[in-house]
Design a protein around this motif. Sequence first.
Motif, PDB file in Angstrom:
ATOM      1  N   ARG A  72      -3.222   9.583   2.995  1.00 57.92           N
ATOM      2  CA  ARG A  72      -3.943   9.314   1.750  1.00 57.92           C
ATOM      3  C   ARG A  72      -3.302   8.116   1.042  1.00 57.92           C
ATOM      4  O   ARG A  72      -2.078   8.026   0.972  1.00 57.92           O
ATOM      5  N   ARG A  73      -4.162   7.212   0.520  1.00 53.03           N
ATOM      6  CA  ARG A  73      -3.629   6.073  -0.223  1.00 53.03           C
ATOM      7  C   ARG A  73      -3.534   6.410  -1.700  1.00 53.03           C
ATOM      8  O   ARG A  73      -4.505   6.868  -2.286  1.00 53.03           O
ATOM      9  N   LEU A  74      -2.364   6.180  -2.288  1.00 47.83           N
ATOM     10  CA  LEU A  74      -2.200   6.404  -3.723  1.00 47.83           C
ATOM     11  C   LEU A  74      -2.549   5.127  -4.477  1.00 47.83           C
ATOM     12  O   LEU A  74      -2.289   4.018  -4.002  1.00 47.83           O
ATOM     13  N   ASP A  75      -3.135   5.308  -5.657  1.00 46.39           N
ATOM     14  CA  ASP A  75      -3.445   4.155  -6.501  1.00 46.39           C
ATOM     15  C   ASP A  75      -2.161   3.462  -6.957  1.00 46.39           C
ATOM     16  O   ASP A  75      -1.166   4.122  -7.273  1.00 46.39           O
ATOM     17  N   ARG A 118       0.873  -4.337   4.597  1.00 50.29           N
ATOM     18  CA  ARG A 118      -0.235  -4.486   5.538  1.00 50.29           C
ATOM     19  C   ARG A 118      -0.198  -5.812   6.286  1.00 50.29           C
ATOM     20  O   ARG A 118      -0.882  -5.971   7.293  1.00 50.29           O
ATOM     21  N   GLU A 144       0.871  -1.160   0.000  1.00 46.48           N
ATOM     22  CA  GLU A 144       0.000   0.000   0.000  1.00 46.48           C
ATOM     23  C   GLU A 144       0.918   1.223   0.000  1.00 46.48           C
ATOM     24  O   GLU A 144       1.919   1.241   0.702  1.00 46.48           O
ATOM     25  N   VAL A 201       1.160   5.118   0.963  1.00 44.11           N
ATOM     26  CA  VAL A 201       0.441   6.051   1.829  1.00 44.11           C
ATOM     27  C   VAL A 201       1.221   7.358   1.962  1.00 44.11           C
ATOM     28  O   VAL A 201       2.424   7.344   2.213  1.00 44.11           O
ATOM     29  N   THR A 217      -6.442  -1.016 -11.519  1.00 37.36           N
ATOM     30  CA  THR A 217      -6.082  -0.145 -10.395  1.00 37.36           C
ATOM     31  C   THR A 217      -6.303  -0.846  -9.062  1.00 37.36           C
ATOM     32  O   THR A 217      -7.360  -1.415  -8.815  1.00 37.36           O
ATOM     33  N   HIS A 218      -5.268  -0.829  -8.209  1.00 38.65           N
ATOM     34  CA  HIS A 218      -5.338  -1.443  -6.881  1.00 38.65           C
ATOM     35  C   HIS A 218      -5.081  -0.386  -5.815  1.00 38.65           C
ATOM     36  O   HIS A 218      -4.287   0.535  -6.017  1.00 38.65           O
ATOM     37  N   ARG A 219      -5.704  -0.548  -4.671  1.00 42.69           N
ATOM     38  CA  ARG A 219      -5.310   0.207  -3.479  1.00 42.69           C
ATOM     39  C   ARG A 219      -4.339  -0.627  -2.655  1.00 42.69           C
ATOM     40  O   ARG A 219      -3.419  -0.115  -2.028  1.00 42.69           O
ATOM     41  N   LEU A 220      -4.560  -1.925  -2.659  1.00 41.58           N
ATOM     42  CA  LEU A 220      -3.723  -2.896  -1.958  1.00 41.58           C
ATOM     43  C   LEU A 220      -3.281  -3.933  -2.972  1.00 41.58           C
ATOM     44  O   LEU A 220      -4.091  -4.408  -3.754  1.00 41.58           O
TER      45      LEU A 220
END
Length: 530
Positions: free
Chosen positions: A316-319, A367, A309, A311, A335-338
Amino acid sequence: MRERGMTRRRMLGIGGAFGLMAATGLSTSAALARRPSITGAELRSAVPLPPPFQVPLPIPTVLKPISTSGGGDRYEITQREASVEILPGVRTPLWTYEGTFPGPTIESRRGRPVTVSHRNELPVPTVVHLHGGHTPAASDGYPTDLVLPEDWHDATMHMGHGSEHGMHDPRAVVTKLTRDYTFPLDQRPTLLWYHDHRMDFTAPAIWRGLAGLHIVRDDAEDDLGLPAGPRELPLMIADRAFAADGGLDYPALDPTLRERPGVHEPYLAGVLGDVILVNGAPWPVHEVDTARYRLRVLNASNARHYELEAVTDDGRRLDLVQIGADQGLLATPVTHRLLPIAPAERYDVIIDFSGVPVGSRVRLINRLGSGRTRDVMAFRIARHATDDSRIPRTLSTDLPAWRRSDAVKVREFSFRAGQMRGDHGWLIGGLPFDPARTDVTARLSDIEVWRLIADVHHPIHLHLVGFRVLSRSGRPPLPHDAGLKDTVSLRPGEAVEIITRFDGYRGRYLFHCHNAEHEDMGMMANLEII
Ligand SMILES: [Cu+2]
């Protein structure tokens, strides 16, 4: 003296599961399925560890060919011991390709053959495998095709260990001191990696440093306009632990790695370190522009899984925009967040730092980690910059579209804990690896569906071919299963279907678990292509 490994156990791996099994009468798989998602036991370093995000991210040197004539490139790599500064102020003896960890990167063009002449100056036999390479069997690094050190004795010659564990492999092609590996590289452009694959000792050999990157490119990919040059970063992520003398810690039964394979009981499920290295540096930092970057991520860890991830300082989480898988470009970005990444998997992702304030930081975190192992690395946004890169909606149009109805055969394999030579082992279809037994015979050009069933986590790798993921336990594949893969992460209790075509070369290949400790403890099988 090796008992100290036992006292450092922090989590129980498979050993604990066997204990649970004995106490409750559960079957192995039932006992394992009840356990949390632990993929190994963690060693704790005995030296002070540096704070995160201080050491600059190293980029492995690109190796220069010694010749480029005759329509191909020729390289030489010496495998030798070297003392390297990984932790600031600490010297760590390693086994290396060319004196560095990671080894030097080889950059190739699709379809232009490469010969790498490896010279083994290490104290043990070695084998080189180009992971993800579409390689003739003679150069694929079969585990018994050893390159012996000059002074290696006959008594231990054939398998690299004594008769106690010995298996005969009449087909082994053993060389002394050097071996030429030839890679046609007639394959989709992607990030490959080369690493040791010696019978019974792959895990500790990789751990000691025998791993490097090999990038294949072509004109079509160059023309896409993806971030390139300094904005394309290979990231080899691997965990390690350090002993009090600065050396790498590893719970080997035989620390010389000459005769007796295996690890101490708490580590049978896998060996985890408490230091996260990226390109051989602990929790490094890299200065970036306010622009898109292409991150070519490899999990070169023996047993550790990551869920990455990105951050920002303000949470803020970046794509993470995935453009490629193990075997090259996807059809279209995902596109993933994780992003989960199992040992030996590669993900090609674009991250856009353009909206992040100069002077701030983006941390890449895991994570699945805890404490120090939650951090991976950081990017420091150093300066404003223009960016003419792009992420095309169509990345590639040449992905194989094999259909289930094209398959001439459906096979099923279980990947489970079990007994091997009276000891704990890891089995495929109930059997530990035997080089002399052919497990699968497939016809060249045939399409097959394989159903892979796991007890605990097993990242399964096929040599020679890429495959597509068809389903996970009867459900559609996950978003990160897109594209063409050569390693698929089976989760506990899962049944994953893959489809492939056995293209290219006849001969003896392998498929195996890429939890490197599982691989050394039996979880490999032979794939004969006729
Ligand atoms: Cu496994």
